[in-house]
Design a protein around this motif. Structure first.
Motif, PDB file in Angstrom:
ATOM      1  N   GLY A 108    -109.004 -59.445 -40.727  1.00 37.48           N
ATOM      2  CA  GLY A 108    -110.058 -60.256 -41.330  1.00 37.48           C
ATOM      3  C   GLY A 108    -109.526 -61.520 -41.967  1.00 37.48           C
ATOM      4  N   ILE A 109    -108.433 -61.400 -42.722  1.00 35.08           N
ATOM      5  CA  ILE A 109    -107.838 -62.567 -43.375  1.00 35.08           C
ATOM      6  C   ILE A 109    -107.230 -63.501 -42.345  1.00 35.08           C
ATOM      7  N   TYR A 110    -106.546 -62.920 -41.340  1.00 32.31           N
ATOM      8  CA  TYR A 110    -105.916 -63.762 -40.316  1.00 32.31           C
ATOM      9  C   TYR A 110    -106.966 -64.598 -39.578  1.00 32.31           C
ATOM     10  N   LYS A 111    -108.125 -63.994 -39.284  1.00 37.10           N
ATOM     11  CA  LYS A 111    -109.190 -64.760 -38.622  1.00 37.10           C
ATOM     12  C   LYS A 111    -109.693 -65.869 -39.530  1.00 37.10           C
ATOM     13  N   GLN A 112    -109.816 -65.579 -40.816  1.00 37.21           N
ATOM     14  CA  GLN A 112    -110.265 -66.604 -41.759  1.00 37.21           C
ATOM     15  C   GLN A 112    -109.314 -67.801 -41.779  1.00 37.21           C
ATOM     16  N   VAL A 113    -108.010 -67.528 -41.850  1.00 37.51           N
ATOM     17  CA  VAL A 113    -107.059 -68.641 -41.964  1.00 37.51           C
ATOM     18  C   VAL A 113    -106.937 -69.403 -40.642  1.00 37.51           C
ATOM     19  N   THR A 114    -106.994 -68.691 -39.520  1.00 31.24           N
ATOM     20  CA  THR A 114    -106.906 -69.411 -38.239  1.00 31.24           C
ATOM     21  C   THR A 114    -108.187 -70.178 -37.950  1.00 31.24           C
ATOM     22  N   THR A 159    -108.077 -73.814 -38.741  1.00 29.10           N
ATOM     23  CA  THR A 159    -107.352 -74.732 -37.860  1.00 29.10           C
ATOM     24  C   THR A 159    -108.259 -75.156 -36.710  1.00 29.10           C
ATOM     25  N   LEU A 160    -107.974 -76.297 -36.122  1.00 27.10           N
ATOM     26  CA  LEU A 160    -108.761 -76.756 -34.979  1.00 27.10           C
ATOM     27  C   LEU A 160    -108.491 -75.917 -33.731  1.00 27.10           C
ATOM     28  N   LEU A 161    -107.260 -75.441 -33.584  1.00 24.58           N
ATOM     29  CA  LEU A 161    -106.887 -74.692 -32.383  1.00 24.58           C
ATOM     30  C   LEU A 161    -107.052 -73.187 -32.547  1.00 24.58           C
ATOM     31  N   LYS A 162    -107.493 -72.763 -33.723  1.00 26.40           N
ATOM     32  CA  LYS A 162    -107.813 -71.359 -34.009  1.00 26.40           C
ATOM     33  C   LYS A 162    -106.622 -70.425 -33.806  1.00 26.40           C
ATOM     34  N   LYS A 163    -105.451 -70.879 -34.224  1.00 23.35           N
ATOM     35  CA  LYS A 163    -104.253 -70.052 -34.091  1.00 23.35           C
ATOM     36  C   LYS A 163    -103.172 -70.558 -35.033  1.00 23.35           C
ATOM     37  N   TRP A 164    -102.111 -69.779 -35.147  1.00 25.08           N
ATOM     38  CA  TRP A 164    -100.899 -70.198 -35.837  1.00 25.08           C
ATOM     39  C   TRP A 164     -99.796 -70.431 -34.812  1.00 25.08           C
TER      40      TRP A 164
END
Length: 230
Positions: free
Chosen positions: A163-169, A172-177
């Motif tokens: 859940g948190i990882y989806k929030q932080v990504t 971003t514009l590219l939806k990833k790290w």
């Protein structure tokens, strides 16, 4: 060439060390924890970058990559800022040096993290500019990479929480790290391939800093996202 990299035991520093070793360079690694890299061209020193008395005498360093750091408040200024300064003042002014690279955080620009951590990152950014001016007369390139979210054990708590990882990504514009290997590839380009870029901070954050929410009526938003210039 001979490369000095701080913080080589894990994460970004480890990936950078392996990148240079894969390209046939000699690598000297500093860290406070043991480093498990096994390579005949790798020499490891157990060093606390905030303690100048622990620094070994090294000859003929071609490239310095300042990467060691901590995320906790109580050690942030001592390690992240003064550790960077200590290392650079000791090794960046050798006659053989060709390039210096500092690994920073986007907190340098955004102020998002704990106060002293952000202050240490901002200090790194200013110090990089200072090094650029002082070393430029010797033909040395000095740059930094400001990293957003990177897929390393440093961020394990976030990565392991869907859940948190989806929030932080989603920020971003590219939806990833990015991966640590991506940082390593950019580090290699800036210090080895590059001959003319200096005094620059390259942001590697998948568009987190560029992600602005454009507020308007639905018709205008549709035109904005679908439009092509002809």
């Amino acid at each position: 060439m001979k490369i000095l990299i701080t913080g080589t035991t894990q994460g970004i520093g480890n990936a950078i060390a392996k990148k240079f070793l894969s390209e046939g360079h000699e690598v000297i690694g500093f860290d406070i924890k043991p480093c498990l890299i096994k390579n005949k061209n790798f020499i490891f020193h157990k060093v606390d970058v905030s303690d100048k008395s622990q620094f070994p005498c090294l000859e003929h360093i071609d490239i310095l990559i300042n990467n060691a750091g901590v995320s906790n408040e109580e050690d942030a200024m001592r390690v992240n800022l003064f550790g960077y300064i200590n290392i650079a003042e000791k090794y960046a002014f050798s006659k053989s040096i060709k390039s210096v690279l500092n690994i920073n955080s986007v907190s340098t620009h955004m102020g998002i993290e704990l106060p002293l951590y952000c202050a240490s990152q901002g200090g790194r950014h200013a110090y990089t500019k200072n090094l650029t001016l002082r070393l430029g007369k010797n033909g040395v390139t000095v740059n930094s990479i400001s990293c957003g979210g990177i897929l390393t054990d440093w961020n394990k708590d976030i990565i392991d929480s869907p859940g948190i990882y989806k929030q932080v990504t989603d920020e971003t514009l590219l939806k990833k790290w990015a991966t640590a290997d991506e940082v390593a590839d950019l580090a290699y380009f800036l210090t080895v391939t590059n001959k003319s870029i200096t005094g620059q901070d390259i942001v590697l954050d998948n568009g987190e800093m560029a992600n602005y929410n454009y507020i308007n009526d639905q018709r205008t938003l549709n035109e904005f996202y679908k439009s092509t210039f002809k």
